[in-house]
Design a protein around this motif. Structure first.
Motif, PDB file in Angstrom:
ATOM      1  N   LEU A  11     -32.628 -12.545   5.861  1.00  0.00           N
ATOM      2  CA  LEU A  11     -32.935 -13.061   4.532  1.00  0.00           C
ATOM      3  C   LEU A  11     -34.438 -13.204   4.336  1.00  0.00           C
ATOM      4  N   ASP A  12     -35.134 -13.611   5.396  1.00  0.00           N
ATOM      5  CA  ASP A  12     -36.587 -13.749   5.308  1.00  0.00           C
ATOM      6  C   ASP A  12     -37.255 -12.407   5.048  1.00  0.00           C
ATOM      7  N   ALA A  13     -36.622 -11.339   5.511  1.00  0.00           N
ATOM      8  CA  ALA A  13     -37.189 -10.000   5.341  1.00  0.00           C
ATOM      9  C   ALA A  13     -37.064  -9.497   3.907  1.00  0.00           C
ATOM     10  N   ILE A  14     -36.159 -10.105   3.137  1.00  0.00           N
ATOM     11  CA  ILE A  14     -36.001  -9.727   1.728  1.00  0.00           C
ATOM     12  C   ILE A  14     -37.163 -10.305   0.933  1.00  0.00           C
ATOM     13  N   ASN A  15     -37.834  -9.460   0.161  1.00  0.00           N
ATOM     14  CA  ASN A  15     -38.934  -9.929  -0.677  1.00  0.00           C
ATOM     15  C   ASN A  15     -38.778  -9.407  -2.102  1.00  0.00           C
ATOM     16  N   GLY A  16     -39.756  -9.709  -2.950  1.00  0.00           N
ATOM     17  CA  GLY A  16     -39.677  -9.292  -4.340  1.00  0.00           C
ATOM     18  C   GLY A  16     -39.589  -7.792  -4.502  1.00  0.00           C
ATOM     19  N   ALA A  17     -40.306  -7.047  -3.651  1.00  0.00           N
ATOM     20  CA  ALA A  17     -40.269  -5.590  -3.717  1.00  0.00           C
ATOM     21  C   ALA A  17     -38.867  -5.072  -3.412  1.00  0.00           C
ATOM     22  N   HIS A  18     -38.208  -5.697  -2.432  1.00  0.00           N
ATOM     23  CA  HIS A  18     -36.841  -5.313  -2.067  1.00  0.00           C
ATOM     24  C   HIS A  18     -35.894  -5.531  -3.245  1.00  0.00           C
ATOM     25  N   ILE A  19     -35.997  -6.682  -3.902  1.00  0.00           N
ATOM     26  CA  ILE A  19     -35.128  -6.994  -5.040  1.00  0.00           C
ATOM     27  C   ILE A  19     -35.363  -6.016  -6.183  1.00  0.00           C
ATOM     28  N   ALA A  20     -36.643  -5.767  -6.507  1.00  0.00           N
ATOM     29  CA  ALA A  20     -36.977  -4.854  -7.607  1.00  0.00           C
ATOM     30  C   ALA A  20     -36.470  -3.445  -7.318  1.00  0.00           C
ATOM     31  N   TYR A  63     -32.624 -14.860  -3.188  1.00  0.00           N
ATOM     32  CA  TYR A  63     -32.835 -15.694  -1.994  1.00  0.00           C
ATOM     33  C   TYR A  63     -34.188 -16.402  -2.033  1.00  0.00           C
ATOM     34  N   GLY A  64     -34.487 -16.989  -3.200  1.00  0.00           N
ATOM     35  CA  GLY A  64     -35.709 -17.782  -3.309  1.00  0.00           C
ATOM     36  C   GLY A  64     -36.381 -17.623  -4.656  1.00  0.00           C
ATOM     37  N   ARG A  65     -36.993 -18.712  -5.120  1.00  0.00           N
ATOM     38  CA  ARG A  65     -37.658 -18.719  -6.422  1.00  0.00           C
ATOM     39  C   ARG A  65     -38.861 -17.785  -6.450  1.00  0.00           C
ATOM     40  N   ASP A  66     -39.701 -17.872  -5.420  1.00  0.00           N
ATOM     41  CA  ASP A  66     -40.902 -17.038  -5.374  1.00  0.00           C
ATOM     42  C   ASP A  66     -40.549 -15.562  -5.304  1.00  0.00           C
ATOM     43  N   LYS A  67     -39.487 -15.241  -4.583  1.00  0.00           N
ATOM     44  CA  LYS A  67     -39.053 -13.845  -4.481  1.00  0.00           C
ATOM     45  C   LYS A  67     -38.553 -13.330  -5.835  1.00  0.00           C
ATOM     46  N   ALA A  68     -37.840 -14.188  -6.561  1.00  0.00           N
ATOM     47  CA  ALA A  68     -37.353 -13.800  -7.878  1.00  0.00           C
ATOM     48  C   ALA A  68     -38.524 -13.531  -8.830  1.00  0.00           C
ATOM     49  N   LEU A  69     -39.517 -14.424  -8.832  1.00  0.00           N
ATOM     50  CA  LEU A  69     -40.669 -14.241  -9.716  1.00  0.00           C
ATOM     51  C   LEU A  69     -41.482 -13.012  -9.319  1.00  0.00           C
ATOM     52  N   ASP A  70     -41.588 -12.751  -8.024  1.00  0.00           N
ATOM     53  CA  ASP A  70     -42.291 -11.553  -7.560  1.00  0.00           C
ATOM     54  C   ASP A  70     -41.567 -10.303  -8.056  1.00  0.00           C
ATOM     55  N   ALA A  71     -40.237 -10.313  -7.956  1.00  0.00           N
ATOM     56  CA  ALA A  71     -39.452  -9.169  -8.439  1.00  0.00           C
ATOM     57  C   ALA A  71     -39.646  -8.979  -9.939  1.00  0.00           C
ATOM     58  N   PHE A  72     -39.696 -10.085 -10.686  1.00  0.00           N
ATOM     59  CA  PHE A  72     -39.929  -9.993 -12.130  1.00  0.00           C
ATOM     60  C   PHE A  72     -41.239  -9.266 -12.423  1.00  0.00           C
ATOM     61  N   HIS A  73     -42.313  -9.682 -11.782  1.00  0.00           N
ATOM     62  CA  HIS A  73     -43.615  -9.067 -12.035  1.00  0.00           C
ATOM     63  C   HIS A  73     -43.623  -7.590 -11.628  1.00  0.00           C
ATOM     64  N   ARG A  74     -42.937  -7.243 -10.563  1.00  0.00           N
ATOM     65  CA  ARG A  74     -42.888  -5.853 -10.112  1.00  0.00           C
ATOM     66  C   ARG A  74     -42.115  -4.974 -11.088  1.00  0.00           C
ATOM     67  N   LEU A  75     -41.143  -5.541 -11.773  1.00  0.00           N
ATOM     68  CA  LEU A  75     -40.339  -4.769 -12.722  1.00  0.00           C
ATOM     69  C   LEU A  75     -41.020  -4.598 -14.078  1.00  0.00           C
ATOM     70  N   GLN A  76     -42.191  -5.195 -14.233  1.00  0.00           N
ATOM     71  CA  GLN A  76     -42.928  -5.051 -15.497  1.00  0.00           C
ATOM     72  C   GLN A  76     -43.751  -3.766 -15.534  1.00  0.00           C
ATOM     73  N   VAL A  77     -44.099  -3.227 -14.361  1.00  0.00           N
ATOM     74  CA  VAL A  77     -44.939  -2.030 -14.289  1.00  0.00           C
ATOM     75  C   VAL A  77     -44.314  -1.030 -13.320  1.00  0.00           C
ATOM     76  N   PRO A  78     -43.718   0.073 -13.824  1.00  0.00           N
ATOM     77  CA  PRO A  78     -43.464   0.299 -15.250  1.00  0.00           C
ATOM     78  C   PRO A  78     -42.335  -0.604 -15.744  1.00  0.00           C
ATOM     79  N   SER A  79     -42.303  -0.809 -17.028  1.00  0.00           N
ATOM     80  CA  SER A  79     -41.327  -1.735 -17.612  1.00  0.00           C
ATOM     81  C   SER A  79     -39.899  -1.265 -17.355  1.00  0.00           C
ATOM     82  N   PHE A  80     -39.049  -2.223 -16.993  1.00  0.00           N
ATOM     83  CA  PHE A  80     -37.641  -1.933 -16.680  1.00  0.00           C
ATOM     84  C   PHE A  80     -36.788  -2.862 -17.531  1.00  0.00           C
TER      85      PHE A  80
END
Length: 294
Positions: free
Chosen positions: A6-15, A56-73
């Motif tokens: 779970l620790d290995a999952i990050n925003g990039a993984h979610i996006a 699996y975490g608030r910070d990871k969710a927000l990181d995924a959000f920002h990654r999905l903005q460029v390019p917009s998804f």
């Protein structure tokens, strides 16, 4: 091993997961922080049009959000805990990021009649009546107790202390008969539990005192997981006779979800915000027509 994965999952993984799944799912994606949040929304979403992704975490969710903005998804909605942002005056970064009405979903559940329903099912009527007669409203007592831990968590975040709150033994600093919390003992137990002998208890208490403010809504200060653990403790001691081996915070959280009526959900700001997002992002749908079978 599981925690390491779970620790290995990050925003990039979610996006990346969401981008890859678009080829097989043309509908919306609802990103939530944890498994308990998924459990809450599983009953409310339109399963044919929406897929839940756990970050699996608030910070990871927000990181995924920002990654999905460029390019917009398109078609991705994030529902995350308000955490301490409401107290600190921070707003969500986008209409596609929605905060819970209170600190988290668990505090929303505990603020609702689901709390009384759980008490009726697993509490001792005699013990509950006696406690209420001596100490007043049960929900208020629960919030008063958990508020100290909430401020401790907030201090840990603000000062980057990395204190550990998981698997705390609440009985070490919460009186089992009165549910009164000893702040000095709490600070000592949390510091020891976090393996931080370098932290001075008197300094922590002074910093905590500086954060306390009667103007803060306890539903924004308290962490829902702390509340459900204390509620489980109370239902084993002061308010009930449930078995300690089987009755814990996660069990209480499941019971609260089961006791929570969808009619309550449609009165929340969270519901209104999700519907507003749907209206501005056609053809994407998250929630089913509530009042109809899931």
């Amino acid at each position: 091993m599981k925690n390491a994965m779970l620790d290995a999952i990050n925003g990039a993984h979610i996006a990346n997961k969401i981008r890859m799944e678009r080829s097989q799912h043309a509908g919306s994606f609802l990103v939530v922080e944890g498994v308990s949040d998924k459990r809450f929304f599983d009953w409310l979403i339109d399963k044919n049009k929406c897929k839940i992704v756990v970050a699996y975490g608030r910070d990871k969710a927000l990181d995924a959000f920002h990654r999905l903005q460029v390019p917009s998804f398109d078609g991705v909605l994030f529902v995350i805990d308000a955490d301490f942002d409401a107290i600190e005056g921070r707003k969500p970064p986008s209409i596609s990021v929605i905060f819970t009405d209170t600190h988290d979903l668990e505090t929303m559940l505990l603020a609702s009649p689901a709390f009384e329903k759980v008490l009726l099912q697993v509490g001792s009527e005699e013990k509950v009546d006696k406690f209420r007669g001596q100490y007043g409203d049960l929900r208020a007592c629960l919030l008063r107790c958990a508020k100290h831990l909430g401020y401790m968590l907030w201090l840990s975040r603000k000062d980057r202390l990395n204190l550990k709150f998981e698997e705390l033994k609440f009985g070490k600093f919460v009186d089992e008969k009165t549910l009164l919390l000893d702040p000095a003992e709490m600070v000592k137990v949390v510091a020891n539990h976090s393996q931080r002998p370098d932290l001075k208890n008197d300094v922590l208490l002074t910093r905590l005192a500086a954060l306390y403010d009667d103007g803060h809504d306890p539903l924004h200060v308290c962490c829902g997981h702390h509340l459900t653990e204390i509620l489980a403790f109370a239902l084993r001691k002061a308010w009930g006779t449930n078995d300690a081996g089987a009755f814990d915070g996660p069990m209480v959280e499941r019971m609260l979800v089961l006791a929570y009526d969808e009619g309550l959900f449609v009165t929340t700001q969270l519901y209104a915000s999700i519907r507003a997002w749907e209206s501005q992002h056609p053809p994407f749908i998250v929630l089913r027509a509530l009042g109809t079978p899931a």
